[in-house]
Scaffold this motif. Structure first.
Motif, PDB file in Angstrom:
ATOM      1  N   ALA A 104      38.507  45.610  38.337  1.00 32.13           N
ATOM      2  CA  ALA A 104      39.895  45.374  37.917  1.00 32.13           C
ATOM      3  C   ALA A 104      40.818  46.172  38.828  1.00 32.13           C
ATOM      4  O   ALA A 104      40.379  47.105  39.494  1.00 32.13           O
ATOM      5  CB  ALA A 104      40.087  45.830  36.471  1.00 32.13           C
ATOM      6  N   ASP A 105      42.081  45.802  38.850  1.00 33.04           N
ATOM      7  CA  ASP A 105      43.055  46.616  39.576  1.00 33.04           C
ATOM      8  C   ASP A 105      43.184  47.937  38.827  1.00 33.04           C
ATOM      9  O   ASP A 105      43.332  47.942  37.604  1.00 33.04           O
ATOM     10  CB  ASP A 105      44.422  45.936  39.624  1.00 33.04           C
ATOM     11  CG  ASP A 105      44.447  44.683  40.488  1.00 33.04           C
ATOM     12  OD1 ASP A 105      43.406  44.343  41.087  1.00 33.04           O
ATOM     13  OD2 ASP A 105      45.512  44.054  40.568  1.00 33.04           O
ATOM     14  N   LYS A 145      40.750  44.499  42.185  1.00 36.76           N
ATOM     15  CA  LYS A 145      39.645  43.679  41.702  1.00 36.76           C
ATOM     16  C   LYS A 145      39.065  42.861  42.851  1.00 36.76           C
ATOM     17  O   LYS A 145      39.794  42.280  43.646  1.00 36.76           O
ATOM     18  CB  LYS A 145      40.139  42.739  40.601  1.00 36.76           C
ATOM     19  CG  LYS A 145      39.068  41.816  40.092  1.00 36.76           C
ATOM     20  CD  LYS A 145      39.575  40.896  39.025  1.00 36.76           C
ATOM     21  CE  LYS A 145      38.436  39.980  38.621  1.00 36.76           C
ATOM     22  NZ  LYS A 145      38.647  39.308  37.386  1.00 36.76           N
ATOM     23  N   VAL A 161      42.635  51.522  34.717  1.00 37.80           N
ATOM     24  CA  VAL A 161      42.866  50.084  34.874  1.00 37.80           C
ATOM     25  C   VAL A 161      44.336  49.779  34.604  1.00 37.80           C
ATOM     26  O   VAL A 161      44.893  50.206  33.593  1.00 37.80           O
ATOM     27  CB  VAL A 161      41.960  49.280  33.909  1.00 37.80           C
ATOM     28  CG1 VAL A 161      42.311  47.795  33.941  1.00 37.80           C
ATOM     29  CG2 VAL A 161      40.494  49.515  34.239  1.00 37.80           C
ATOM     30  N   THR A 210      43.942  43.282  34.753  1.00 37.13           N
ATOM     31  CA  THR A 210      42.641  42.616  34.714  1.00 37.13           C
ATOM     32  C   THR A 210      42.830  41.109  34.819  1.00 37.13           C
ATOM     33  O   THR A 210      43.931  40.587  34.611  1.00 37.13           O
ATOM     34  CB  THR A 210      41.907  42.915  33.386  1.00 37.13           C
ATOM     35  OG1 THR A 210      42.708  42.444  32.305  1.00 37.13           O
ATOM     36  CG2 THR A 210      41.627  44.400  33.218  1.00 37.13           C
ATOM     37  N   SER A 265      45.589  40.559  37.634  1.00 35.77           N
ATOM     38  CA  SER A 265      45.270  41.358  38.812  1.00 35.77           C
ATOM     39  C   SER A 265      45.856  40.685  40.053  1.00 35.77           C
ATOM     40  O   SER A 265      46.247  39.515  40.021  1.00 35.77           O
ATOM     41  CB  SER A 265      43.748  41.505  38.970  1.00 35.77           C
ATOM     42  OG  SER A 265      43.170  40.255  39.310  1.00 35.77           O
TER      43      SER A 265
END
Length: 159
Positions: A54-55, A101, A114, A117, A121
């Motif tokens: 994820a980012d 991600k 995170v 997501t 992302s």
């Protein structure tokens, strides 16, 4: 699933810069086995050889280098750090304190929070933009024309 070790914990804005990003906190002590269950505010640990799930904004790092070729096209790994960025409007490839991600960790490790997501992302937004492109290919145009021609030139057949 293959990916980062994931441990969710309540951030409560105690880590540098977390509250500023409006990140919602995850549950205290929650251990996530499936990367599909990650939510903004969860903490992840990414290590060499792993794909970033994820980012996430880096809050601790040890010489982390990430291959972001899928995002930027760069053929060399990018060094990441915990540095605070002054400009909130900075383009994703220039965010030295964020892992994205789908990128791969090629060296070092980091703990990160995170921030996005799935479709939220950076890679998710890119994939959405690609899907939304309605490319008019010649075959599609010809089939549409032929369909209209058949409907107009042939009278309805009634049994």
């Amino acid at each position: 699933k293959q990916g980062a070790d994931i441990e969710a914990s309540h951030t409560g804005g105690k880590e540098p810069g977390i509250a500023e990003d409006g990140v919602a906190a995850g549950e205290i002590g929650r251990v996530v086995q499936d990367v599909d269950l990650l939510v903004p505010g969860d903490m992840i640990i990414v290590q060499e050889g792993e794909r970033v799930p994820a980012d996430a904004r880096i809050i601790e790092a040890r010489n982390i280098r990430v291959d972001e070729a899928a995002l930027t096209g760069e053929s060399f790994p990018v060094h990441k750090s915990v540095a605070t960025l002054d400009n909130k409007e900075i383009a994703p490839p220039e965010r030295s304190n964020t892992v994205f991600k789908g990128s791969h960790v090629v060296g070092g490790h980091a703990k990160a929070v995170v921030v996005a997501t799935g479709q939220d992302s950076v890679m998710g937004k890119i994939s959405q933009a690609i899907v939304e492109v309605d490319a008019e290919i010649p075959l599609k145009t010809n089939i549409r024309y032929l369909s209209k021609l058949i409907v107009v030139t042939h009278p309805p057949i009634i049994f």
